[in-house]
Design a protein around this motif. Structure first.
Motif, mmCIF file in Angstrom:
data_model
loop_
_atom_site.group_PDB
_atom_site.id
_atom_site.type_symbol
_atom_site.label_atom_id
_atom_site.label_comp_id
_atom_site.label_asym_id
_atom_site.label_seq_id
_atom_site.Cartn_x
_atom_site.Cartn_y
_atom_site.Cartn_z
ATOM 1 N N GLN A 177 4.912 9.848 24.726
ATOM 2 C CA GLN A 177 4.897 11.301 24.668
ATOM 3 C C GLN A 177 6.310 11.807 24.390
ATOM 4 N N VAL A 178 6.402 12.662 23.385
ATOM 5 C CA VAL A 178 7.699 13.198 22.989
ATOM 6 C C VAL A 178 8.037 14.415 23.839
ATOM 7 N N GLN A 179 9.262 14.443 24.325
ATOM 8 C CA GLN A 179 9.734 15.620 25.060
ATOM 9 C C GLN A 179 11.141 15.953 24.610
ATOM 10 N N LEU A 180 11.350 17.238 24.362
ATOM 11 C CA LEU A 180 12.686 17.769 24.103
ATOM 12 C C LEU A 180 12.917 18.858 25.138
ATOM 13 N N VAL A 181 13.932 18.686 25.959
ATOM 14 C CA VAL A 181 14.174 19.619 27.050
ATOM 15 C C VAL A 181 15.542 20.251 26.874
ATOM 16 N N GLU A 182 15.523 21.551 26.595
ATOM 17 C CA GLU A 182 16.769 22.297 26.393
ATOM 18 C C GLU A 182 17.273 22.845 27.714
ATOM 19 N N SER A 183 18.577 23.032 27.771
ATOM 20 C CA SER A 183 19.216 23.677 28.908
ATOM 21 C C SER A 183 20.517 24.299 28.437
ATOM 22 N N GLY A 184 21.056 25.178 29.263
ATOM 23 C CA GLY A 184 22.370 25.738 28.990
ATOM 24 C C GLY A 184 22.383 27.166 28.505
ATOM 25 N N GLY A 185 21.217 27.747 28.282
ATOM 26 C CA GLY A 185 21.193 29.145 27.864
ATOM 27 C C GLY A 185 21.564 30.072 29.002
ATOM 28 N N GLY A 186 21.700 31.351 28.677
ATOM 29 C CA GLY A 186 22.032 32.305 29.709
ATOM 30 C C GLY A 186 22.591 33.582 29.126
ATOM 31 N N LEU A 187 23.186 34.383 30.001
ATOM 32 C CA LEU A 187 23.784 35.664 29.634
ATOM 33 C C LEU A 187 25.292 35.514 29.617
ATOM 34 N N VAL A 188 25.908 35.955 28.537
ATOM 35 C CA VAL A 188 27.352 35.858 28.400
ATOM 36 C C VAL A 188 27.868 37.094 27.687
ATOM 37 N N GLN A 189 29.091 37.460 27.964
ATOM 38 C CA GLN A 189 29.696 38.589 27.266
ATOM 39 C C GLN A 189 30.165 38.176 25.876
ATOM 40 N N ALA A 190 30.254 39.142 25.003
ATOM 41 C CA ALA A 190 30.765 38.877 23.661
ATOM 42 C C ALA A 190 32.148 38.239 23.754
ATOM 43 N N GLY A 191 32.342 37.218 22.911
ATOM 44 C CA GLY A 191 33.584 36.472 22.954
ATOM 45 C C GLY A 191 33.540 35.246 23.845
ATOM 46 N N GLY A 192 32.506 35.140 24.634
ATOM 47 C CA GLY A 192 32.366 34.018 25.553
ATOM 48 C C GLY A 192 31.776 32.792 24.892
ATOM 49 N N SER A 193 31.536 31.780 25.717
ATOM 50 C CA SER A 193 31.042 30.497 25.224
ATOM 51 C C SER A 193 29.864 30.005 26.058
ATOM 52 N N LEU A 194 29.021 29.237 25.398
ATOM 53 C CA LEU A 194 27.939 28.525 26.070
ATOM 54 C C LEU A 194 27.777 27.175 25.385
ATOM 55 N N ARG A 195 27.286 26.203 26.142
ATOM 56 C CA ARG A 195 26.933 24.926 25.537
ATOM 57 C C ARG A 195 25.468 24.624 25.847
ATOM 58 N N LEU A 196 24.711 24.484 24.783
ATOM 59 C CA LEU A 196 23.304 24.109 24.919
ATOM 60 C C LEU A 196 23.175 22.590 24.841
ATOM 61 N N SER A 197 22.233 22.074 25.614
ATOM 62 C CA SER A 197 21.928 20.643 25.581
ATOM 63 C C SER A 197 20.441 20.460 25.334
ATOM 64 N N CYS A 198 20.112 19.372 24.681
ATOM 65 C CA CYS A 198 18.714 19.031 24.440
ATOM 66 C C CYS A 198 18.557 17.535 24.678
ATOM 67 N N ALA A 199 17.829 17.206 25.741
ATOM 68 C CA ALA A 199 17.594 15.808 26.083
ATOM 69 C C ALA A 199 16.243 15.377 25.520
ATOM 70 N N ALA A 200 16.242 14.304 24.764
ATOM 71 C CA ALA A 200 15.032 13.850 24.092
ATOM 72 C C ALA A 200 14.501 12.563 24.704
ATOM 73 N N SER A 201 13.191 12.436 24.670
ATOM 74 C CA SER A 201 12.546 11.191 25.077
ATOM 75 C C SER A 201 11.303 10.995 24.235
ATOM 76 N N GLY A 202 10.893 9.741 24.081
ATOM 77 C CA GLY A 202 9.687 9.450 23.315
ATOM 78 C C GLY A 202 9.893 9.347 21.823
#
Length: 119
Positions: A1-26
């Motif tokens: 079974q294939v799974q892609l699980v994202e994380s790291g989203g959220g609320l940030v002010q303009a000019g800020g940074s975020l890092r998204l991750s996607c862990a895959a299996s299957g």
């Protein structure tokens, strides 16, 4: 079974940074082209960045110089580092895995993670 699980989203002010991750299996992760897409209500989903199995990358013009896609094949994870965020980057971000035919084929999607950039 294939799974892609994202994380790291959220609320940030303009000019800020975020890092998204996607862990895959299957999937045979190292052979997949991995991509990050985004979608806002009423618009089509658009490809933001992609990275090939060999590490070649491409980006849409609006994020060049601000976003960086990378992959860690040992962890079966793809990342999207987003810097200098703008309100127009607000969207649901989806991870995609495109598996070549010679290793089974298929296109797979994560559930999405919301990114909201306030002005």
């Amino acid at each position: 079974q294939v799974q892609l699980v994202e994380s790291g989203g959220g609320l940030v002010q303009a000019g800020g940074s975020l890092r998204l991750s996607c862990a895959a299996s299957g999937i045979i992760f190292s052979r997949n082209v991995m991509g990050w897409y985004r979608q806002v209500p009423g618009k089509q989903r658009e490809l933001v960045a992609a990275i090939s199995s060999g590490g070649n990358t491409n980006y849409i013009d609006s994020v060049k110089g601000r976003f960086t896609i990378s992959r860690d094949n040992a962890k079966n994870t793809v990342y999207l580092q987003m810097n200098s965020l703008k309100p127009e980057d607000t969207a649901v971000y989806y991870c995609n895995a495109h598996q070549p035919i010679f290793v089974g084929g298929g296109d797979y999607w994560g559930q999405g993670t919301q990114v909201t950039v306030s002005s």
